[in-house]
Structure formats: structure tokens, C-alpha cells
Design a protein around this motif. Sequence first.
Motif, PDB file in Angstrom:
ATOM      1  N   ALA A   1       0.895  -1.107  -0.109  1.00  0.00           N
ATOM      2  CA  ALA A   1      -0.043  -0.199  -0.190  1.00  0.00           C
ATOM      3  C   ALA A   1       0.993   1.333   0.127  1.00  0.00           C
ATOM      4  N   ALA A   2       1.961   0.989   0.751  1.00  0.00           N
ATOM      5  CA  ALA A   2       3.085   2.302   0.538  1.00  0.00           C
ATOM      6  C   ALA A   2       3.387   2.946  -0.790  1.00  0.00           C
ATOM      7  N   PHE A   3       3.205   1.984  -1.944  1.00  0.00           N
ATOM      8  CA  PHE A   3       3.481   2.303  -3.274  1.00  0.00           C
ATOM      9  C   PHE A   3       2.336   3.151  -3.859  1.00  0.00           C
ATOM     10  N   ALA A   4       1.405   3.436  -3.391  1.00  0.00           N
ATOM     11  CA  ALA A   4       0.172   4.223  -3.737  1.00  0.00           C
ATOM     12  C   ALA A   4       0.836   5.804  -3.993  1.00  0.00           C
ATOM     13  N   ALA A   5       2.050   6.119  -3.498  1.00  0.00           N
ATOM     14  CA  ALA A   5       2.535   7.512  -3.651  1.00  0.00           C
ATOM     15  C   ALA A   5       3.377   7.289  -4.799  1.00  0.00           C
ATOM     16  N   ALA A   6       3.679   6.458  -5.560  1.00  0.00           N
ATOM     17  CA  ALA A   6       4.742   6.113  -6.314  1.00  0.00           C
ATOM     18  C   ALA A   6       4.280   6.583  -7.848  1.00  0.00           C
ATOM     19  N   ASP A   7       5.204   7.283  -8.610  1.00  0.00           N
ATOM     20  CA  ASP A   7       4.967   7.687  -9.817  1.00  0.00           C
ATOM     21  C   ASP A   7       5.486   6.659 -10.947  1.00  0.00           C
ATOM     22  N   LEU A   8       6.591   6.136 -10.221  1.00  0.00           N
ATOM     23  CA  LEU A   8       7.194   4.761 -11.132  1.00  0.00           C
ATOM     24  C   LEU A   8       7.843   3.702  -9.943  1.00  0.00           C
ATOM     25  N   VAL A   9       7.356   2.468 -10.028  1.00  0.00           N
ATOM     26  CA  VAL A   9       7.669   1.385  -9.274  1.00  0.00           C
ATOM     27  C   VAL A   9       8.791   0.566 -10.348  1.00  0.00           C
ATOM     28  N   ILE A  10       9.660   0.014  -9.841  1.00  0.00           N
ATOM     29  CA  ILE A  10      10.974  -0.817 -10.249  1.00  0.00           C
ATOM     30  C   ILE A  10      10.665  -1.948  -9.582  1.00  0.00           C
ATOM     31  N   GLU A  11      10.447  -3.079 -10.101  1.00  0.00           N
ATOM     32  CA  GLU A  11      10.624  -4.377  -9.451  1.00  0.00           C
ATOM     33  C   GLU A  11      11.707  -5.042  -9.548  1.00  0.00           C
ATOM     34  N   ALA A  12      12.596  -5.128  -8.223  1.00  0.00           N
ATOM     35  CA  ALA A  12      13.868  -5.820  -8.547  1.00  0.00           C
ATOM     36  C   ALA A  12      14.182  -6.818  -7.645  1.00  0.00           C
ATOM     37  N   ALA A  13      13.030  -7.881  -7.376  1.00  0.00           N
ATOM     38  CA  ALA A  13      13.069  -8.969  -6.601  1.00  0.00           C
ATOM     39  C   ALA A  13      13.608 -10.191  -7.386  1.00  0.00           C
ATOM     40  N   THR A  14      13.847 -11.211  -6.580  1.00  0.00           N
ATOM     41  CA  THR A  14      14.425 -12.399  -7.009  1.00  0.00           C
ATOM     42  C   THR A  14      13.896 -12.985  -8.662  1.00  0.00           C
ATOM     43  N   GLU A  15      14.949 -13.461  -9.426  1.00  0.00           N
ATOM     44  CA  GLU A  15      14.837 -13.700 -10.607  1.00  0.00           C
ATOM     45  C   GLU A  15      13.918 -14.992 -10.803  1.00  0.00           C
ATOM     46  N   SER A  16      12.608 -14.911 -10.691  1.00  0.00           N
ATOM     47  CA  SER A  16      11.647 -15.956 -10.427  1.00  0.00           C
ATOM     48  C   SER A  16      10.386 -15.227 -11.145  1.00  0.00           C
TER      49      SER A  16
END
Length: 289
Positions: free
Chosen positions: A76-91
Motif C-alpha cells: 500500500a506504501a507504493f500508492a504514492a509512487a510515480d514509477l515502481v521498479i520491481e527488482a526482486a528474485t529472478e523468478s
Amino acid sequence: MQVIGVIGAGLMGNGIAHVAALAGYDVILSDVALDRAQAAVRTIEKNLGRGVSKGIVAADAVTPALARITVTTDSAAFAAADLVIEAATESEPIKLKIFAGLVPHLKADALLATNTSSISITRLAAATDRPERFTGLHFFNPVPLMTLVEIIPGLATSDATKAAMHAFATKIGKTAIEAADAPAFIVNRILCPMLNEAIFALGEGVGSVLDIDAGLKLGANHPMGPLTLADFVGLDTLLSIMRVMQDATGDPKYRPAPLLVKYVEAGWFGKKSGRGFYDYSGETPTPTR
Ligand code: CAA
Ligand code: NAD
């Protein structure tokens, strides 16, 4: 854009948060547990200090950059984001689960990007509510020092989204190239089979760890030998990339080296886990075979 979200606070996530905060963006950084995200902020602090020592970061930029980063485990904290970059595990399953939990919270006009090394951007984008606002944005390790990003449009990515990604890359001081949405894009398509080949050569006894690394450093002027670089990238990540290339193309030339599979089975993921083709527990890395 003012607020950048980064999901996954590992090797790449901390680097992406680092360069975004240094460029003046507010950064929201998340991981599965808060202590991982907090550890990433300590790494960023250490690396900003290294940047100051090398003369590439202004000393008075460090405190404000750190103050711009907040950590969370809550989508829910990403409600403020203009751009979200996903950089989690390569799966792919992990990434799909992240996007499913994320998109209900996003602003309607927020952009989404993935730092995947190899997975189809079009397929990941199609699993979200905004494929036209979705791209691959592929950084290189270590992010604060490597100047390239690959921008990978999916089939549905709009020209406006592409343009916004180019502008973002410029603002954070990177040089962008565009790659088609083919498995592993441009750089990894060429680099990862080379790293995999070095592991085949090691497994077949063609050379020792030290000789293979010295060979490519001194004979091809690579800054790191291939086994050092494989450890640096993460052997789990390298294996995932090779499997994506093999599965997507059906071409046996991409089959992972058996020794790479073995090391990952042992939990020897390289530098990040303390052991890979080198053991990192002492002063200087020592070969593990
Ligand atoms: N921020 C973050 N990390 C930093 C840093 C900073 N400001 N300064 C140094 N580092 C890191 C290095 O990673 C390395 O780690 P440790 O000291 O913790 O062991 C160390 O610091 C090396 O420090 P040096 O001062 O010796 O670094 P250097 O200035 O000589 O250059 C390098 C290091 C730029 C990494 C160089 O060795 C190099 O170019 N290596 C090849 C890197 C490469 O090929 N990266 C791409 C990997 S593939 C990829 O990223 C894509 C993918 O999808 C898998
Ligand atoms: P890493 O193993 O260092 O970090 C991955 C992080 O993702 C971990 O901290 C993990 O806890 C976190 N994570 C897992 N599931 C999560 C979830 N549901 N929500 C939030 N966080 C979650 O891996 P990395 O090397 O940082 O790789 C991250 C991505 O970047 C991968 O897609 C990888 O292919 C890509 N990439 C890696 C490199 C590299 O050299 N290592 C370079 C470019 C791109």
C-alpha cells in the motif's frame, strides 16, 4: 516523476534506490522483511561513502540522499509512487505475485518497470492492469558504478512510457540502450553464455578457477574474470537466466553447466552468500575447487 518505488532490496534493489535517491527522487524501498530493507539502506550508506572517497559523490549529498529513502514491507506504501521498479528474485512466479499484490494500490497513471535479467517483459506486463505503462528497465551490477541501462519495451508499451524511461535514465546519470523483448535482451544474451562456458571449462578441467579468471582478465582485458563475475552476479540468478534462455528458445547451446546447477543446489550462490567459486570468508577470496 518525484517518487520512485523499488521492490526487492537485494544486490540490485539497493543500487537502484541509491542512484534514484542521489538524483533527488524520493524512494520507497521494500522487501519481504523490514530488516532486509534496513540492511539495504546500510549498504547504500556504505556505498555512498565509497563514492565520496572515489570523488564521484559530493560529501554533502550523502545525508539528503539517505533521508529521501523510506523502507516498508507494505504494498500500500507504493500508492504514492510515480514509477515502481520491481527488482526482486529472478523468478517469474515471484514477480507475478508481486505485481498482483501491487497494482490495486497504484495511482492510475503510475508507471511500472521490471529489472528482470531475462524474463519476457510482454508476459509480465500482460499480467498487470497497465501493459502500455510497463517496461523492462535493466540495470547492471554494481548499479552505482555501471553506467548502462537497457530499456525493453513489451509488445503493448506506449511511446510515452518509453520516452519517460529514457528521461528517467538520463536523470539518474545512465546511458540507455533499447533492446527487443527477446530472452535476456542484449547484454545478458551475450554475457551469460560466456560465464556459463567458463563454468563448463572449469567442470571439464580445462583450467583452474584462478587460471580461467586470470585468462580472461589478462587475455581479454575483462575487469573481472568470469568466475569472479558469476559469483558477483549471483549463481542462483545466473542459473535462472540460463534456464529462461534455454526454455524460451529450446536451443541446447543455452543449457546450464552441470557445475553451476550443483553449486546452486548446494546453496553456494556466490559472493552474496559468502561462497561460490570462491570462498569470501577470509581477507582474500580463495577458490573452492
Ligand atoms: N557502490 C556500489 N558498489 C561499489 C562501489 C560503489 N560506490 N564502489 C565499489 N563497489 C563494489 C564492487 O562491487 C566491489 O565489491 P567489494 O569491495 O565489496 O568486494 C568493490 O566495490 C570493488 O571495489 P573497487 O574499488 O575495487 O572497484 P573498482 O572501481 O575497481 O571497479 C567494478 C569495480 C566497476 C565492479 C569492476 O570490477 C567491473 O567493471 N566489473 C565487472 C562488472 C560487470 O560486468 N557487471 C555486469 C554484471 S551483469 C549484470 O549486471 C546484468 C545481469 O542481469 C546479471
Ligand atoms: P538478490 O537475491 O540479491 O535480491 C533479491 C531480493 O528480492 C531479496 O532481498 C529478496 O528477499 C527480495 N524478494 C523476494 N521476494 C520478494 C517479494 N515478494 N517482495 C519484495 N522483495 C522480495 O537478487 P538481485 O541480484 O538483486 O536480483 C534482483 C533482480 O535483478 C532479478 O530479477 C535479477 O535477475 C535482476 N538483475 C540482477 C543482476 C545481478 O547482477 N545480480 C543484474 C541485473 C538485474
